[in-house]
Scaffold this motif. Structure first.
Motif, PDB file in Angstrom:
ATOM      1  N   ALA A 248     -11.080   8.459  31.961  1.00 37.29           N
ATOM      2  CA  ALA A 248     -11.572   8.106  30.628  1.00 37.29           C
ATOM      3  C   ALA A 248     -11.274   9.260  29.663  1.00 37.29           C
ATOM      4  N   PRO A 249     -11.339   9.006  28.329  1.00 35.12           N
ATOM      5  CA  PRO A 249     -10.990  10.046  27.358  1.00 35.12           C
ATOM      6  C   PRO A 249     -11.690  11.388  27.559  1.00 35.12           C
ATOM      7  N   ALA A 250     -12.974  11.390  27.874  1.00 33.37           N
ATOM      8  CA  ALA A 250     -13.676  12.668  28.056  1.00 33.37           C
ATOM      9  C   ALA A 250     -13.097  13.452  29.231  1.00 33.37           C
ATOM     10  N   ARG A 251     -12.757  12.792  30.297  1.00 32.62           N
ATOM     11  CA  ARG A 251     -12.173  13.469  31.459  1.00 32.62           C
ATOM     12  C   ARG A 251     -10.759  13.956  31.148  1.00 32.62           C
ATOM     13  N   LEU A 252     -10.015  13.176  30.379  1.00 33.04           N
ATOM     14  CA  LEU A 252      -8.675  13.603  29.970  1.00 33.04           C
ATOM     15  C   LEU A 252      -8.761  14.861  29.115  1.00 33.04           C
ATOM     16  N   ALA A 253      -9.752  14.904  28.221  1.00 26.95           N
ATOM     17  CA  ALA A 253      -9.947  16.088  27.376  1.00 26.95           C
ATOM     18  C   ALA A 253     -10.252  17.314  28.228  1.00 26.95           C
ATOM     19  N   GLU A 254     -11.097  17.163  29.239  1.00 25.33           N
ATOM     20  CA  GLU A 254     -11.409  18.279  30.134  1.00 25.33           C
ATOM     21  C   GLU A 254     -10.154  18.773  30.840  1.00 25.33           C
TER      22      GLU A 254
ATOM     23  N   SER B 296      -9.307  13.554  21.911  1.00 24.76           N
ATOM     24  CA  SER B 296      -9.159  12.537  22.943  1.00 24.76           C
ATOM     25  C   SER B 296      -9.351  11.170  22.306  1.00 24.76           C
ATOM     26  N   PHE B 297      -8.809  10.135  22.960  1.00 21.64           N
ATOM     27  CA  PHE B 297      -8.785   8.816  22.344  1.00 21.64           C
ATOM     28  C   PHE B 297      -8.595   7.736  23.403  1.00 21.64           C
ATOM     29  N   GLY B 298      -8.988   6.527  23.041  1.00 28.32           N
ATOM     30  CA  GLY B 298      -8.811   5.373  23.908  1.00 28.32           C
ATOM     31  C   GLY B 298      -7.454   4.727  23.693  1.00 28.32           C
ATOM     32  N   PRO B 299      -7.207   3.608  24.361  1.00 29.84           N
ATOM     33  CA  PRO B 299      -5.906   2.925  24.245  1.00 29.84           C
ATOM     34  C   PRO B 299      -5.677   2.375  22.834  1.00 29.84           C
TER      35      PRO B 299
ATOM     36  N   ALA C 168      -5.131   5.672  27.622  1.00 28.71           N
ATOM     37  CA  ALA C 168      -6.036   6.602  26.959  1.00 28.71           C
ATOM     38  C   ALA C 168      -5.380   7.974  27.011  1.00 28.71           C
ATOM     39  N   GLY C 169      -5.803   8.884  26.154  1.00 35.67           N
ATOM     40  CA  GLY C 169      -5.166  10.186  26.162  1.00 35.67           C
ATOM     41  C   GLY C 169      -6.005  11.281  25.553  1.00 35.67           C
ATOM     42  N   ALA C 170      -5.483  12.488  25.657  1.00 42.03           N
ATOM     43  CA  ALA C 170      -6.081  13.666  25.040  1.00 42.03           C
ATOM     44  C   ALA C 170      -4.996  14.714  24.870  1.00 42.03           C
ATOM     45  N   PHE C 171      -5.155  15.545  23.845  1.00 38.64           N
ATOM     46  CA  PHE C 171      -4.271  16.705  23.731  1.00 38.64           C
ATOM     47  C   PHE C 171      -5.098  17.917  23.328  1.00 38.64           C
ATOM     48  N   ALA C 172      -4.715  19.042  23.905  1.00 36.39           N
ATOM     49  CA  ALA C 172      -5.343  20.325  23.610  1.00 36.39           C
ATOM     50  C   ALA C 172      -4.280  21.226  23.004  1.00 36.39           C
TER      51      ALA C 172
END
Length: 171
Positions: free
Chosen positions: A29-35, A119-122, A91-95
């Motif tokens: 999920a987005p929160a986990r992708l952000a981590e 982070s973001f959803g589809p 879903a995705g995230a970028f740091a």
């Protein structure tokens, strides 16, 4: 300071509507992708030797891919951008690891600096660009791995218009 912003995945006007993933609805999920993106961005010793700066366009390299997610490292010279795009249902995230990027949405624009994560959803549509005077490096995580991406432009009324679709074979 580290800032994480999570978007619902609700598309801007003109983009197809789809529900945002539930925490259990996607492998990551987005929160986990952000981590995951933040964890890698915080350890440049693991990737800085791979970074290349290319005046012809953004440089990118896939660092990891499995059935659940993939991780990309992207470098940006001043003026380089993605153009408006979605992530084909992922879903995705970028740091941002080094430098500063700007994220543009149809109705919103924000600066994302080193140590910050988005982070973001589809079906989230955005344009990411380096508007600074210095190079930038970012770490991107997607789940499931990208299979397609759709490119967009803005019409005279400021609405998104789909231009083309790309498949994983294109990159």
């Amino acid at each position: 300071m580290t800032v994480t912003a999570t978007e619902s995945g609700a598309p801007e006007s003109g983009a197809p509507a789809q529900a945002a993933p539930q925490e259990t609805g996607a492998p990551f999920a987005p929160a986990r992708l952000a981590e995951r993106a933040r964890a890698l961005a915080d350890h440049p010793e693991e990737w800085v030797h791979r970074v290349r700066l290319d005046p012809q366009g953004r440089w990118y390299e896939r660092l990891h891919q499995d059935a659940d997610h993939e991780i990309w490292l992207i470098s940006w010279l001043p003026g380089q951008s993605t153009g408006f795009h979605d992530h084909g249902g992922s879903a995705g995230a970028f740091a941002v690891a080094l430098g500063t990027l700007e994220e543009h949405r149809v109705q919103d624009r924000r600066e994302v600096g080193a140590g910050q994560v988005r982070s973001f959803g589809p079906d989230y549509v955005h344009d990411v660009r380096n508007t600074s005077d210095a190079p930038a490096v970012s770490v991107h995580v997607y789940s499931p791995p990208l299979a397609t991406m759709r490119r967009y432009d803005l019409d005279a009324g400021g609405e998104l218009v789909r231009l083309a679709a790309e498949s994983a074979d294109d990159w």
